[in-house]
Design an enzyme around this catalytic site. Structure first.
Site, mmCIF file in Angstrom:
data_model
loop_
_atom_site.group_PDB
_atom_site.id
_atom_site.type_symbol
_atom_site.label_atom_id
_atom_site.label_comp_id
_atom_site.label_asym_id
_atom_site.label_seq_id
_atom_site.Cartn_x
_atom_site.Cartn_y
_atom_site.Cartn_z
ATOM 1 N N HIS A 1 0.832 -0.991 -0.478
ATOM 2 C CA HIS A 1 -0.281 0.020 -0.129
ATOM 3 C C HIS A 1 0.427 1.338 -0.039
ATOM 4 O O HIS A 1 2.170 1.431 0.667
ATOM 5 C CB HIS A 1 -0.153 0.256 1.281
ATOM 6 C CG HIS A 1 -2.188 0.875 1.405
ATOM 7 N ND1 HIS A 1 -2.339 2.220 1.605
ATOM 8 C CD2 HIS A 1 -3.645 0.315 0.967
ATOM 9 C CE1 HIS A 1 -3.239 2.726 1.480
ATOM 10 N NE2 HIS A 1 -3.833 2.320 0.965
ATOM 11 N N GLU B 1 -8.177 -3.988 -0.519
ATOM 12 C CA GLU B 1 -8.259 -4.444 -1.575
ATOM 13 C C GLU B 1 -8.223 -5.950 -1.440
ATOM 14 O O GLU B 1 -9.414 -6.357 -2.139
ATOM 15 C CB GLU B 1 -7.755 -4.142 -2.728
ATOM 16 C CG GLU B 1 -8.108 -2.732 -2.912
ATOM 17 C CD GLU B 1 -7.396 -2.524 -4.022
ATOM 18 O OE1 GLU B 1 -6.930 -2.793 -5.005
ATOM 19 O OE2 GLU B 1 -8.162 -1.243 -4.918
#
Length: 367
Positions: free
Chosen positions: A252, A307
């Protein structure tokens, strides 16, 4: 000095949320997100973001009643949806219908009642359009169901399992708010002009639509589909790592350690172990990936992001990929509206400068 994309520039002070990428923390109104997902509902945490405190029993019941009352679409709104072209993407449908909501009821200054109405509407818009597109019965909201359970019901017409409701509710709680991201900034810029709540949220939806912001975790779905069964996980992951391929759902740009949202989702899915095969597979794939990476690339840390588990949840409930970003929107509208309300408290219009890099032509050539 130029900061492209305003990266690193502090544009506002907020008490809504805090992100610490180095420590892997996401805080809503002073409370670490993992504590909130342990025991509180979507409605309770929405109340927290709007008001700054968790609701009393009476306040919670009143909020639930208002959400349930306002989730029903009027015949006028349905008529607008019915006239939209079938090839219109769902994010554009949401943007159009929310914009159509901008009547004289929405004036400066914005109110929490407006925030509740917009939050209540979005899941119904999504479900109505999706069922219409698939030539299915458009299921009306069920008053006895809470926000997330009702959303799943409207999409399918059947009562969802507790495991699916719990998993999706946890995901939606974790995506309610995430600091000054692109769509939130867009909402605050619009609100800073003393425009109305609907205009600000329409701006945010338009920003969320872009694939660099609200893109669906389709890559993770492809990874899970390729693996298929737990026995295949090590072989597939080992091949990808050895070939230098990107492991979708890992890493991320903000969090340099564990994504706290992924950690909270993982904990929730572990508590639901054995209740859904795709959720179980996601847990196994994460564990296998970490083992393979430790073996092949010792010293390199790579962690799952939100996600990764979002994709597992969406797949487990058979949610079409076209619904991923709209579902993200259905939760993030709470954070957007909270920021619009906060912007109105001490408003200053946003007016950054730009640096001219064009030519300075000879003025005599234009005389």
């Amino acid at each position: 000095m130029i900061s492209q994309g305003l990266k690193g520039v502090v544009a506002a002070q907020t008490s809504i949320s805090h992100i610490d990428g180095e420590e892997g923390q996401l805080i809503y109104r002073g409370v670490e997100i993992r504590r909130l997902t342990k025991k509180y509902s979507f409605e309770e945490i929405a109340f927290l973001l709007w008001h700054g405190t968790l609701p009393s029993k009476v306040e919670l019941e009143n909020l639930k009643k208002e959400l349930k009352k306002k989730r029903v679409l009027s015949s006028a709104v349905k008529s607008i949806i019915d006239q939209l072209p079938r090839n219109m993407d769902l994010m554009s449908v949401i943007r159009t219908i929310i914009s159509a909501e901008g009547t004289t009821d929405y004036k400066w200054k914005p109110t929490i009642s407006q925030a509740i109405k917009l939050t209540a509407m979005v899941p119904t818009i999504i479900a109505y359009w999706q069922n219409k597109l698939e030539d299915k019965t458009c299921h009306e909201p069920q008053y006895e169901m809470d926000h997330v359970e009702n959303y799943l019901y409207m999409l399918t017409g059947s009562t969802p399992s507790k495991a699916h409701v719990d998993a999706l509710e946890t995901y939606m709680i974790l995506t309610l708010e995430h600091g000054m991201n692109a769509s939130t900034f867009s909402a605050r810029v619009t609100a800073s002009t003393e425009s109305d709540m609907v205009s600000a949220i329409t701006s945010a939806i338009g920003t969320m639509k872009g694939p660099l912001h609200g893109g669906a975790p389709s890559g993770v779905i492809e990874l899970l589909n390729e693996i298929g069964e737990a026995d295949n996980a090590e072989k597939v992951i080992r091949r990808k790592v050895e070939n230098g391929e990107k492991l979708m759902g890992f890493g991320h740009r903000v969090y340099k350690t564990h994504d706290p949202r992924a950690v909270a989702l993982r904990k929730k899915l572990l508590s639901l172990g054995g209740e859904d095969s795709w959720l179980d597979l996601a847990i196994h794939v994460e564990n296998t990936a970490i083992e393979v990476l430790n073996e092949l690339k010792p010293g390199r840390s790579l962690y799952t992001n939100v996600e990764f588990y979002a994709a597992a949840i969406m797949k487990s409930i058979n949610m079409a990929k076209e619904l991923f970003t709209p579902t993200f929107t259905a939760s993030r509208v709470v954070g957007w509206t909270a920021h619009v309300l906060e912007q109105a408290e001490h408003n200053t219009i946003y007016r950054p400068q730009s640096e001219y890099v064009g030519e300075f032509k000879n003025p005599t050539a234009f005389e």
